[in-house]
Enzyme design. Structure first.
Site, PDB file in Angstrom:
ATOM      1  N   GLY A  17       9.381 -23.117 -18.862  1.00  0.00           N
ATOM      2  CA  GLY A  17       9.983 -23.504 -20.130  1.00  0.00           C
ATOM      3  C   GLY A  17      11.390 -22.962 -20.296  1.00  0.00           C
ATOM      4  N   CYS A  54      14.632 -24.258   9.779  1.00  0.00           N
ATOM      5  CA  CYS A  54      14.305 -23.544  11.017  1.00  0.00           C
ATOM      6  C   CYS A  54      15.483 -23.508  11.980  1.00  0.00           C
ATOM      7  CB  CYS A  54      13.146 -24.268  11.689  1.00  0.00           C
ATOM      8  SG  CYS A  54      13.607 -25.964  12.114  1.00  0.00           S
ATOM      9  N   CYS A 100      18.720 -28.345   0.640  1.00  0.00           N
ATOM     10  CA  CYS A 100      18.550 -27.240  -0.303  1.00  0.00           C
ATOM     11  C   CYS A 100      18.084 -27.884  -1.602  1.00  0.00           C
ATOM     12  CB  CYS A 100      19.867 -26.505  -0.509  1.00  0.00           C
ATOM     13  SG  CYS A 100      19.786 -25.315  -1.858  1.00  0.00           S
ATOM     14  N   ASN A 125      12.597 -35.215  26.184  1.00  0.00           N
ATOM     15  CA  ASN A 125      13.980 -34.716  26.192  1.00  0.00           C
ATOM     16  C   ASN A 125      14.160 -33.791  24.992  1.00  0.00           C
ATOM     17  OD1 ASN A 125      15.450 -36.168  28.433  1.00  0.00           O
ATOM     18  ND2 ASN A 125      14.526 -37.892  27.384  1.00  0.00           N
ATOM     19  N   GLU A 172      15.993 -25.699 -17.337  1.00  0.00           N
ATOM     20  CA  GLU A 172      15.598 -27.111 -17.358  1.00  0.00           C
ATOM     21  C   GLU A 172      16.637 -28.059 -17.974  1.00  0.00           C
ATOM     22  OE1 GLU A 172      10.925 -27.180 -18.067  1.00  0.00           O
ATOM     23  OE2 GLU A 172      11.961 -25.811 -19.402  1.00  0.00           O
ATOM     24  N   CYS A 183       9.239 -27.821   7.054  1.00  0.00           N
ATOM     25  CA  CYS A 183       8.610 -29.142   7.157  1.00  0.00           C
ATOM     26  C   CYS A 183       7.921 -29.379   8.495  1.00  0.00           C
ATOM     27  CB  CYS A 183       9.640 -30.240   6.909  1.00  0.00           C
ATOM     28  SG  CYS A 183      10.869 -30.404   8.219  1.00  0.00           S
ATOM     29  N   GLY A 202      15.171 -41.388  24.845  1.00  0.00           N
ATOM     30  CA  GLY A 202      14.065 -41.158  23.904  1.00  0.00           C
ATOM     31  C   GLY A 202      14.084 -42.181  22.796  1.00  0.00           C
ATOM     32  N   ASN A 203      15.282 -42.519  22.345  1.00  0.00           N
ATOM     33  CA  ASN A 203      15.389 -43.504  21.268  1.00  0.00           C
ATOM     34  C   ASN A 203      14.959 -44.880  21.756  1.00  0.00           C
ATOM     35  OD1 ASN A 203      17.324 -45.421  19.370  1.00  0.00           O
ATOM     36  ND2 ASN A 203      16.456 -43.653  18.340  1.00  0.00           N
ATOM     37  N   GLN A 263       4.322 -19.130  -9.987  1.00  0.00           N
ATOM     38  CA  GLN A 263       5.069 -18.862 -11.213  1.00  0.00           C
ATOM     39  C   GLN A 263       4.222 -18.177 -12.283  1.00  0.00           C
ATOM     40  OE1 GLN A 263       6.760 -23.229 -10.670  1.00  0.00           O
ATOM     41  NE2 GLN A 263       7.462 -22.399 -12.597  1.00  0.00           N
TER      42      GLN A 263
END
Ligand SMILES: Cc1cc2nc3c(=O)[nH]c(=O)nc-3n(C[C@H](O)[C@H](O)[C@H](O)COP(=O)(O)OP(=O)(O)OC[C@H]3O[C@@H](n4cnc5c(N)ncnc54)[C@H](O)[C@@H]3O)c2cc1C
Ligand code: FES
Ligand code: FES
Length: 1361
Positions: free
Chosen positions: A1103, A65, A162, A280, A1289, A57, A371-372, A792
């Protein structure tokens, strides 16, 4: 030699080092040209070729990561180890640290680490893309705590996602590290405790360790030896102990990075560069520079300045340095709490509690409190607490002699993302006063997902009473999510003064607060009514909490009503110890041990996943001539393209070329499911995100920067149609509208005892495969092109590539090794990336690669189709269904893609499990100006079945019967006729239902739930059992598959087939089948990849038919080989396999065979205009049932799934562990669909919910607290390989049991509010929808202040499509 700049500071001369030095997996890395813009992840992957850590992401939201960072903490004089997101950490920030990646802890070539081994053996990986990150989170935990608790484990995984497994197997694997072994049902008898020195308990080799009592029951693994870890590099240890810290300065192409070590130097630098970012954790700035592409030319890291890292207690409170990380804060505050009286440390306790819900460990380990505060986010979790506690911030400015101390009140945050800090000021610390004995403080947070999510609304409230009374002396509150800043309800605070803490305050507060926080309908963040209701509800919680405290202290007499006490219970206090049981029928005892069919063979790539050795497309090493592509997409929903100006982009460094429709050698129109679509828009665009062109440059970063500079001039076109409702009103449909008819629904409706009409909606769903769309095209000789892609349907890629290039399909070779998840999202939409990449590669004559960023991927690849169902259902008074008239509408988006087929599948499954003699179903696909929607696991069936469950619930509600009773009454039986004119030859619907009701002890629990609900007003429980019947079958021409088997002279077998491995364990099952057919161990068979060169015309893996069809093709190929070998075997019955093969070779027998399979008798003749159907639409059906029990917080809309029991009919399972993995993973994905995930758009069709920060999929904490799966025994299926059934499915829909359990709970809450009878609840059951449907006094008061006219002139911030 490094250049050194001398700086005089105090009595020391400090050198600014500009050579980056750190360790990775025990090896020293020296980088003389360190670029502060490069993240640690990019450095690891592209410079060190350590591709185990993945990019999922780039914004800290998925954990793919995750690495471990170790360093010497000179303040506490110890080595510290912590997990961190390598995608956010600038590589320069790890100077002097030791980084451990997944490659550093174990390998298949040497030895797996215990974490890796157990994860693989417990079937904890499917596609494997998330696995390295999950391994590293757990590894980092173990480095800090060798025997963690179940809570520690869940805590350390809060920052990991996940999309495949449903989390249960991962938690089971990791719970084996707890003591007593919580993951093992054998408790102290667990293998772990019995492990011998060599680590194995009973000689099992880990391949066949499951005995049918439970996936995890008999799994044996190596004993964990915590002393065998990578050591902290002695050089760093020595440097650390000698207090050797260096000032640093790194200068890159565009950015300079300073890391001063003295406060004076820090303040001086900030004075010199007032616009510099003080970085930071870089968790805020990193997202801005990475995902949003912002540039900050100067960055200063204050993390090595001691003064900013200390936490000190004084007599009035505690002073926290601005650079203290949130993890350090939590640890120190935990200790502090033990030292001081409880009353004094209430604020401290609130912060500790809040930190549990603040991001995940990887963020908390690096993000600082400063930082917050200084980010000044309106939804900061800490600022409201600091404000309510009247904390004091201290700032220092270089040009000012004295530090400035500022009260953190409303004026601290004058406007959006702005603090009162003066230019050049550095925040040094924040002081939190201790609390007095007559005061109470508490903080609350409500988000879309409980864990690792930003708040919708958060709040901290503090009340101070006149000593010994319940008369308010002072009330200080701060809210997040109610305005553009963290905000204090100033009038309310004033009004509260002098008031007694009595019930009349509740309504007063609700009224005052809505005046203090006038949210307009178009307020950013949306959900305005919910946010208003939440503010009042959170106060109600606080009110009861304080009242309870006052009663306990004897200040007030009147006790809380017992039913109200439930408002004080929090999900946080629930036991998070995972429970679960997985059961299935064992293979017969006479089955030879070598025959693995029906056994829980571990995923063949499980160890590769866990070690990070599994190679995905973006892990393929770059070659020197390679180029990178970045798509240029439309920013208008419906417009003509007037002009594209590339002049500025072409001057950007690294720019190579721009490609668009003019560069397409073949056809710019490609067929997707027979409907044509443009590769590059030529004259007009029909949605935001449509591909217009692409920039090719010499690196990813440079391609992305240049693409930003392409200017496009548009001319808008009307109308812009975004939602289903708009499409209906504009009659913007794809034709034809499909119809299916059984009996005469309209006519029979008139004779029904009851006729109920209603409508219900389901939202779209983002696929969120962990690996985004990616493609690498490599031009070869002449017109040849080799394409690596995560998709796929290699056949479709080959076809479209050849069409786009204008060459024969025989010139295009497509190779797919594995996908990091697909779920239907890579069935067709991969073409919108692969086609431009191929065009660019052909144009440049060089390899071209592109992996979409998560944000691009989500913005342009489409989602599951949102559906609207309008129903009219007729039934007898006993609840027997007689007639159904159903209109289904789906939002197809701007192109047809698979929408017509999705609608057809929805219609086929729209009866779910119920036999209705008369049905009329119409299916309409809406043509809109949003990105084209596409295939998603279930292909329309889950939406239609959800609508079915909604109408059957409506019947039960109308008749006053239990929903389960009505469901059971109408379940199909063998011999019944479906609305597709097909007789159900067999039906296990009732068996699944009855076993599920029994196993779950439904009837007993129904009584318990009702009893609970009668005692609790604000927390309600709900229970529901939902069945499913999933039709297995796709368009008949697609019902074919091929396989190829090559046997080499050493006896090893290379197997391949047309299906793609995307985590579903297809290759594992194929190897099991081949092993049985050939009678050889699975270890002799290898599948490397799916390639159009090896197996042509392999079709799409979709399918749920992958195993059915490819399994038969594999069997056919093996049978062919076996028959060729038969004469030799007859001649030499004693020969081993290897010798047999050698003999066959010597006798010139061909050792290569192909296999082909087509599903027999699949044909359909559906006249969509008249609604008549002939033929066999479905090959067979997969059945299942699930019972879920939930607990709902009626005041916030939060909920927890307490227990789920699933019974699934998968025939004779080919591999129970893999099938159970599909069931659990499918369930949790469906749980996201029905309770959490909702793509939101602006009114002009721009997707708002982009990236894991904005779009929430279920996390570890959302797994049902008890999760039991049972595979139905004695189920036969003569329509698929070895009597198995398709499983990919069908289980997804069973998550609707959680939805209907929530609806059940909400119904109870509504009854308590005097709202009786039927009510509509759309999916997903988000916290917002649950809260608002509960319908109590706090909801009814909403928007009192807003006039109707005011609202009418506003466009809501977000709309549902
Ligand atoms: C995945 C993810 C989840 C998150 N979840 C949450 C959450 O649940 N709740 C929440 O509130 N936030 C959340 N955040 C936001 C963010 O993590 C926090 O705001 C965090 O505390 C920022 O700290 P940092 O050290 O990383 O800030 P940085 O990115 O390093 O800096 C942030 C800003 O603060 C300024 N700054 C830092 N220190 C000083 C100083 N001493 N003086 C002056 N200015 C300074 C910087 O210049 C910069 O503008 C999340 C972020 C991510 C990426
Ligand atoms: S890639 Fe780093 S958290 Fe997702
Ligand atoms: S195995 Fe976790 S995302 Fe696929």
């Amino acid at each position: 030699m490094p250049a050194a700049v001398s700086i005089c500071s105090g009595d020391k001369t400090l050198k600014e080092n500009n050579v980056l030095e750190f360790y990775v997996n025990g090896k020293k890395v020296i980088e003389k040209q360190a670029d502060p813009e490069i993240t640690l992840l990019t450095y690891l992957r592209t410079k060190l070729f350590l591709t185990g850590s993945k990019l999922g992401c780039g914004e800290g939201g998925c954990g793919a990561c995750t690495v471990m960072i170790s360093k010497w903490d000179h303040i506490n004089s110890k080595i510290i180890h912590y997990s961190a997101n390598a995608c956010l950490a600038p590589v320069v920030s790890v100077h002097g640290c030791a980084v451990t990646t997944v490659e550093g802890i174990g390998s298949t070539k040497t030895k797996l680490h215990a974490v890796q081994e157990r994860l693989a053996k417990f079937h904890g990986s499917q596609c494997g893309f998330c696995t390295p990150g999950i391994v590293m989170s757990m590894y980092a935990l173990l480095r800090n705590k060798t025997v963690p608790s179940a809570e520690d484990i869940e805590g350390c995984l809060q920052g990991n996602l996940c999309r495949c497994t449903g989390y249960r197997p991962i938690l089971s694997a990791f719970n084996t590290f707890t003591d007593p072994c919580a993951g093992c049902p054998r408790g102290q008898n667990c293998c772990k405790n019995a492990a011998t020195d060599n680590g194995f308990t009973n000689g099992l080799n880990g391949e066949d360790v499951v005995n049918g009592k439970g996936v995890s029951t008999e799994i044996c693994f190596t004993k964990y030896d915590p002393t065998q870890q990578i050591i902290f590099p002695p050089e760093l240890l020595m440097k650390g102990k000698s207090q050797h810290i260096e000032a640093l300065k790194f200068t890159g192409e565009r950015v300079t990075w300073f890391r001063p070590i003295l406060l004076e130097h820090l303040v001086e630098l900030k004075g010199k560069y007032p616009d510099a970012q003080l970085v930071n954790g870089n968790t805020e700035v990193g997202v801005e520079t990475g995902v949003k592409g912002r540039l900050y030319p100067v960055m200063i890291s204050p993390s090595a300045v001691d003064e900013l890292r200390s936490i000190q207690m004084d007599k009035n409170g505690v002073n926290v340095g601005a650079s203290c990380t949130l993890s350090e804060l939590r640890e120190s505050f935990d200790s502090l709490r033990k030292l001081r009286p409880t009353a004094e440390t209430q604020c401290v306790a609130s912060i500790i509690e809040m930190l549990h819900w603040f991001a995940g460990d990887q963020i908390r380990n690096v993000a600082a409190i400063g930082g917050n505060i200084m980010t000044a986010s309106p939804i900061s979790d800490l600022n409201p607490i600091l404000m309510a506690n009247e904390s004091i911030a201290t700032f220092r400015l270089h040009s000012r002699a004295k530090d400035r101390q500022v009260l953190m009140d409303q004026s601290f945050f004058p406007k959006y993302r702005t603090t009162c800090a003066e230019k050049g000021e550095v925040l040094l610390s924040v002081h939190l006063p201790f609390n007095g004995k007559d005061e109470y403080i508490k903080a609350y947070k409500q988000s879309k997902r409980r864990e690792d999510d930003i708040a919708i609304v958060n709040a901290a409230m503090r009340v101070v009473f006149h000593p010994g009374t319940c008369k308010v002396l002072k009330f200080v509150a701060a809210f997040g999510g109610m305005a553009a800043t963290s905000v204090m309800p100033e009038k309310t605070m004033q009004n509260m003064i002098g008031r007694m803490w009595t019930d009349d305050l509740i309504d007063n507060f609700a009224e005052w607060i809505s005046e203090d926080f006038p949210l307009s309908l178009d307020a950013p963040g949306g959900m305005v009514e919910y946010r208003e209701a939440l503010a009042a509800s959170l106060f109600f919680k606080f009110f009861l909490y304080v009242k309870n405290c006052l009663v306990e202290r004897g200040v007030m007499d009147e006790k809380l009503a017992e039913r109200d006490l439930s408002a004080l219970h929090e999900a946080a206090h629930m036991d998070r110890q995972l429970k679960g049981k997985q059961t299935w029928q064992e293979v017969k005892v006479e089955q030879p041990p070598l025959d693995k069919v029906g056994r829980s063979l571990q995923h063949v790539a499980g160890e590769l996943h866990a070690t990070g050795e599994a190679v995905y497309v973006d892990d393929i090493p770059q070659c020197s001539s390679e180029l990178y592509l970045c798509l240029v997409t439309s920013i208008r929903p419906h417009a003509f393209i007037r002009e594209v100006d590339v002049s500025l982009a072409s001057t950007s460094p690294g720019f190579v070329t721009y490609v668009d429709h003019r560069d397409v050698g073949g056809s710019n129109n490609i067929a997707i499911y027979h409907a044509m679509e443009e590769v590059f828009a030529t004259e007009k665009v029909t949605c935001i995100g449509q591909v217009i062109g692409a920039v090719v440059a010499d690196s990813q970063a440079r391609a992305q920067r240049a693409a930003q500079l392409v200017k496009i001039d548009y001319e808008d076109i009307s109308p812009v149609v975004i939602t289903i409702e708009e499409a209906v009103s504009e009659k913007s449909f794809r034709s034809p509208i499909h119809k299916v008819v059984k009996g005469n629904a309209e006519e029979t409706m008139t004779s029904c005892d009851q006729v109920i009409e209603g409508e219900v909606r389901t939202a779209g769903q983002e696929h969120f495969y962990m690996e985004t769309q990616v493609c690498l095209a490599v031009p070869k000789d002449g017109e040849e092109m080799e394409v690596y892609s995560s998709n796929q349907d290699p056949e479709a890629l080959q076809k479209t590539s050849s069409a786009v290039l204008g060459v024969g399909q025989n010139k295009v070779q497509v190779r797919v090794k594995r996908l990091g998840g697909g779920f239907g999202g890579k069935a067709t939409r991969f073409l919108l990336l692969s086609s431009p990449v191929i065009v660019a590669a052909a144009k440049c004559g060089r390899p071209v690669r592109c992996m979409l960023t998560r944000q691009e991927d989500m913005s342009i690849t489409g989602t599951r189709h949102p559906f609207l169902g309008k129903y009219k259902i007729g039934c007898t008074k006993e609840g027997r269904l007689v007639s159904l008239v159903l209109d289904l509408f789906s939002n197809g988006g701007n192109t047809q893609d698979s929408s017509m087929y999705v609608m057809a599948k929805a219609m086929i499954n729209s009866d779910n499990c119920y036999c209705i003699p008369n049905m009329l179903i119409r299916g309409t696909v809406c043509k809109t100006n949003i990105v084209s929607n596409t295939a998603f696991r279930g292909f329309g069936a889950p939406q239609a079945m959800f609508i079915a469950e909604s109408w059957i619930t409506a019947v039960a509600e109308r008749l006053g019967l239990s929903t389960e009773k009505v469901r059971e009454t109408n379940l199909y039986r063998a011999g019944d006729l479906t609305h597709f004119n097909q007789v159900l030859e067999t039906s296990n619907a009732r068996r699944c239902w009855e076993e599920c009701m029994k196993i779950s002890q439904f009837d007993k629990r129904r009584i318990e739930v009702d009893a609970y609900n009668s005692k609790n007003r604000w927390r309600k429980r709900g229970l529901a059992c939902v069945p499913t019947k999933f039709a297995i079958g796709i368009k008949e021409y697609r019902c074919q598959a091929g396989a190829l088997i090559n046997i080499y002279t050493d006896g090893s077998v290379y197997l391949t087939h047309g299906g793609t491995e995307m985590g579903q364990g297809l290759h594992t099952k194929m190897i099991q089948i081949a092993s049985r057919c050939l009678g050889i161990p699975v270890s002799r068979i290898h599948i490397s990849e799916t390639s159009t060169t090896h197996v042509p015309n392999g079709g799409t893996t979709a399918g749920s038919l992958g195993s059915d069809m490819n399994g038969m093709a594999v069997k056919a190929a093996c049978d062919e080989i076996v028959s060729r070998l038969a004469p030799i075997r007859k001649k030499f019955p004693e020969l081993s396999w290897d010798k047999l093969i050698l003999q066959a070779y010597m006798e010139r027998v061909s050792l290569s065979a192909t296999g082909f399979y087509r599903i027999p008798d699949m044909y359909s003749n559906w006249d969509v205009h008249t609604g008549t159907v002939k033929g066999r639409h479905s090959n067979y059906y997969t059945y299942g049932a699930a019972v879920s029990e939930v607990e709902v917080d009626c005041l916030t809309g939060d909920h927890v799934v307490l227990q789920t029991d699933i019974v699934m009919d998968v025939g004779k399972s080919l591999n129970p562990a893999i099938d159970i993995g599909q069931i659990e993973g499918g369930f949790v994905q469906g749980y996201g669909l029905f309770t959490m995930e909702e793509p939101l758009h602006t009114s002009n069709g721009r997707l708002i919910t982009v990236g894991p920060g904005a779009y929430k999929i279920p996390g570890f904490g959302d797994c049902p607290k008890e999760f039991n799966v049972h595979l139905l025994g004695n189920s036969e299926n003569d329509k698929a390989i070895y009597s198995s059934k398709a499983v990919g499915e069908p289980p997804l829909f069973l998550a609707a049991s959680a939805f209907f359990a929530i609806k059940d709970a909400v119904g109870s809450a509504r009854n308590d509010s005097g709202l009786h009878g039927r009510f509509r609840m759309d999916a997903p059951a988000t916290a917002e929808r649950i809260r608002m449907t509960c319908g109590d006094r706090f909801v009814r008061q909403h928007r009192n202040h807003a006039t109707a006219e005011e609202d009418e002139s506003k466009t809501p911030w977000a709309i549902r499509t």
